[in-house]
Design an enzyme around this catalytic site. Structure first.
Site, mmCIF file in Angstrom:
data_model
loop_
_atom_site.group_PDB
_atom_site.id
_atom_site.type_symbol
_atom_site.label_atom_id
_atom_site.label_comp_id
_atom_site.label_asym_id
_atom_site.label_seq_id
_atom_site.Cartn_x
_atom_site.Cartn_y
_atom_site.Cartn_z
ATOM 1 C CG HIS A 135 -6.860 -75.738 89.026
ATOM 2 N ND1 HIS A 135 -5.601 -75.327 88.630
ATOM 3 C CD2 HIS A 135 -7.080 -75.138 90.220
ATOM 4 C CE1 HIS A 135 -5.098 -74.521 89.538
ATOM 5 N NE2 HIS A 135 -5.961 -74.383 90.521
ATOM 6 N N GLY A 152 -7.059 -69.418 89.168
ATOM 7 C CA GLY A 152 -6.518 -69.387 87.811
ATOM 8 C C GLY A 152 -5.151 -70.048 87.710
HETATM 9 P P1 AMP Z 1 -5.998 -72.558 93.720
HETATM 10 O O1 AMP Z 1 -6.259 -72.095 92.323
HETATM 11 O O2 AMP Z 1 -4.558 -72.836 94.009
HETATM 12 O O3 AMP Z 1 -6.663 -71.714 94.765
HETATM 13 O O4 AMP Z 1 -6.690 -73.994 93.834
HETATM 14 C C1 AMP Z 1 -8.044 -74.148 93.522
HETATM 15 C C2 AMP Z 1 -8.484 -75.522 93.961
HETATM 16 O O5 AMP Z 1 -7.715 -76.511 93.272
HETATM 17 C C3 AMP Z 1 -8.274 -75.780 95.455
HETATM 18 O O6 AMP Z 1 -9.385 -76.488 95.978
HETATM 19 C C4 AMP Z 1 -7.027 -76.627 95.467
HETATM 20 O O7 AMP Z 1 -6.927 -77.471 96.602
HETATM 21 C C5 AMP Z 1 -7.189 -77.430 94.196
HETATM 22 N N1 AMP Z 1 -5.893 -77.950 93.736
HETATM 23 C C6 AMP Z 1 -4.756 -77.234 93.583
HETATM 24 N N2 AMP Z 1 -3.738 -78.054 93.207
HETATM 25 C C7 AMP Z 1 -4.259 -79.303 93.130
HETATM 26 C C8 AMP Z 1 -3.718 -80.588 92.811
HETATM 27 N N3 AMP Z 1 -2.442 -80.748 92.500
HETATM 28 N N4 AMP Z 1 -4.542 -81.664 92.828
HETATM 29 C C9 AMP Z 1 -5.854 -81.505 93.177
HETATM 30 N N5 AMP Z 1 -6.420 -80.331 93.482
HETATM 31 C C10 AMP Z 1 -5.637 -79.235 93.472
#
Ligand code: AMP
Length: 268
Positions: free
Chosen positions: A35, A29
């Site tokens: 995302h 979230g």
């Molecule tokens: P999180 O909500 O932080 O667990 O991230 C969910 C997914 O989004 C994970 O696969 C992250 O690697 C990806 N993600 C988070 N930040 C970025 C970003 N800046 N660029 C690309 N993917 C991202």
């Protein structure tokens, strides 16, 4: 966009998709453009894109930011609708951990260095939750960010080691106009901390281009205002060790109580 709140609703929705291919986007979230890029790329791979929002307790250690992690559900849903996601799944802790917060899928050797040394609980929590999420939602593809590069490799290793029938895809890191990798945790940064944070990407770039060495990169980060550097290093992207082709720079650094990570490819 369908909002799924129970396992039985998930099962029913999943059955109704028939032979259509499904991409899963796992998130915690507080969604941002990074995302949404996973959703965008997921929609190119499959007919249907399912995203889940679940703040996974087993990947946080006591004293970490589980309680204070940002929650922006209404805005998240608006963004997902605009991005064209077909469904969003909002599981409860009981849905995912019916028998309590237990580690049931341990991460492999790629999890041991770097993040694994500094957050030893972290990857086992990630592999445990993903194994459960995959088994429940039965995706064809899973989109994950290169922003969390070691996590991406650990999950790819899990899928191979356990012979799981899912294809994991890495998606490029989305950055803001100053090069800072987008992260839900950036919401913690004050204006002054933000000015420090944007140096991380610049210093990593210098390290990736061999303009400075690891020691100088750490010195530069500290001089820029970072309080503590967990690691800032050039490693082999298939082992995270200092061996063979050193093709990835990776760093984790603290500004006050906020921990930022970033990484990039070294052109070799
Ligand atoms: P999180 O909500 O932080 O667990 O991230 C969910 C997914 O989004 C994970 O696969 C992250 O690697 C990806 N993600 C988070 N930040 C970025 C970003 N800046 N660029 C690309 N993917 C991202």
């Amino acid at each position: 966009m369908k909002i799924i709140k129970t396992i039985s609703a998930l099962n029913e929705w999943r059955d109704n998709q028939g032979v259509q291919t499904i991409t899963l986007v796992p998130t915690m979230g507080a969604l941002h453009e990074g995302h949404l890029k996973l959703v965008e790329d997921g929609l190119k791979k499959a007919d249907i894109c399912l995203l889940y929002i679940f703040l996974n307790p087993t990947q946080f250690a006591a004293g970490e930011d589980l309680e204070s992690y940002p929650k922006t559900l209404d805005a998240d849903l608006d963004k997902l609708k605009a991005a064209g996601a077909h469904a969003v799944w909002l599981p409860t802790q009981k849905d995912i951990y019916p028998n309590g917060l237990e580690i049931t899928t341990k991460a492999g050797a790629l999890a041991y260095p770097l993040e694994g040394e500094h957050r030893p609980h972290f990857f086992d929590g990630v592999t445990t939750v993903l194994e459960r999420m995959f088994a429940l939602s039965k995706p064809d593809f899973v989109m994950m960010g290169e922003k969390d590069f070691q996590q991406l490799q650990v999950v790819k290793q899990m899928v191979v080691d356990h012979n799981m029938p899912y294809k994991i895809f890495g998606v490029e890191t989305i950055r803001d106009q100053n090069g800072l990798a987008l992260s839900s945790r950036n919401l913690y940064l004050s204006k002054n901390e933000y000015i420090i944070a944007v140096q991380l990407n610049k210093i990593l770039r210098d390290l990736a281009h061999s303009e400075i060495n690891e020691e100088q990169a750490v010195e530069k980060l500290l001089r820029a205002g970072f309080d503590k550097i967990d690691y800032c290093t050039v490693r082999n992207s298939n082992s995270f060790l200092e061996e063979g082709c050193l093709d990835r720079v990776l760093a984790a650094a603290w500004i006050g109580s906020t921990r930022l990570i970033d990484n990039m490819q070294v052109k070799v």
